[in-house]
Design an enzyme around this catalytic site. Sequence first.
Site, PDB file in Angstrom:
ATOM      1  N   HIS A  74      23.079  71.953  79.132  1.00 38.83           N
ATOM      2  CA  HIS A  74      22.840  72.608  80.423  1.00 38.83           C
ATOM      3  C   HIS A  74      24.080  72.637  81.314  1.00 38.83           C
ATOM      4  O   HIS A  74      24.066  73.256  82.373  1.00 38.83           O
ATOM      5  CB  HIS A  74      21.652  71.963  81.157  1.00 38.83           C
ATOM      6  N   GLN A 206      23.132  63.267  90.424  1.00 36.84           N
ATOM      7  CA  GLN A 206      23.878  64.515  90.413  1.00 36.84           C
ATOM      8  C   GLN A 206      25.332  64.278  90.030  1.00 36.84           C
ATOM      9  O   GLN A 206      25.987  63.427  90.591  1.00 36.84           O
ATOM     10  CB  GLN A 206      23.835  65.202  91.791  1.00 36.84           C
ATOM     11  N   GLY A 207      25.809  65.054  89.057  1.00 38.20           N
ATOM     12  CA  GLY A 207      27.200  64.938  88.629  1.00 38.20           C
ATOM     13  C   GLY A 207      27.394  64.067  87.404  1.00 38.20           C
ATOM     14  O   GLY A 207      28.497  63.980  86.877  1.00 38.20           O
TER      15      GLY A 207
END
Length: 262
Positions: A74, A206-207
């Site tokens: 993704h 996130q990240g």
Amino acid sequence: MVRWRKVVGTVAAALAVAGFTVTVPASPAAASDVAPLVVGGTRAAQGEFPFMVRLSMGCGGALYSPRLVLTAAHCVNGTGTNTSITATLGVVDLQSSSRVQVRSNYVYRAPGYNGNGRDWALIRLASPVSGLATLPIATTTAYNSGTFTIAGWGAAREGGPQQRYLLKATVPFVSDSSCDSMYGGDVIVAEEICAGYTSGGVDTCQGDSGGPMFRRDAGNAWIQVGITSWGNGCARPNFPGVYTEVSTFASAIQSAAASLGG
């Protein structure tokens, strides 16, 4: 129910890789659904995890070979020639003058990937890197339990900014049945593995997407058992992190790597 742990926004991602602290604006839905960075972690020491890679689209990865980075499907747009990704390697501090930066020249995304499972990809670098250890992948389920290490430059809290320094943490294995129950049946138990604490507090965020989840093998060497994929928020109670189970795709990863010359 797809809640990736990838940074949203190419500008923010590029700034984060360059070493700037970036807060990614998010809608209420994004703030609650998108994950990963290492929450509840501590700074990694320089050289502790030499195989860690930061990617310019706002993801992590692991050095599979001197010229290949294993990450999440993704995090990339598809299979084919791609010179737009910059990999930063060899440092825990993204602003360090000793960082190594190499552009990509090709991306291989898992065949049949459609946003639901099969969340792995390989990025071929334009030139091989030297002097950095690679991270072997698990080829059997022998190491799919116990306590795992997670690491990344992602947010240290849900909705927070990316990090300049590499963070690390340890998380325990969560059984397929327990994890799938917590997520209401949305875990693909045949190809995903979960890890985290029932009480929350420690997780990817996130990240951190595409980064490795790893542990020691029988010879006390690091071995990769998971790829950071998704989760409900970051470090929430009763919502462990969900990772691509590397052993399930080991043969496919090895074949793809061979086809890419690495």
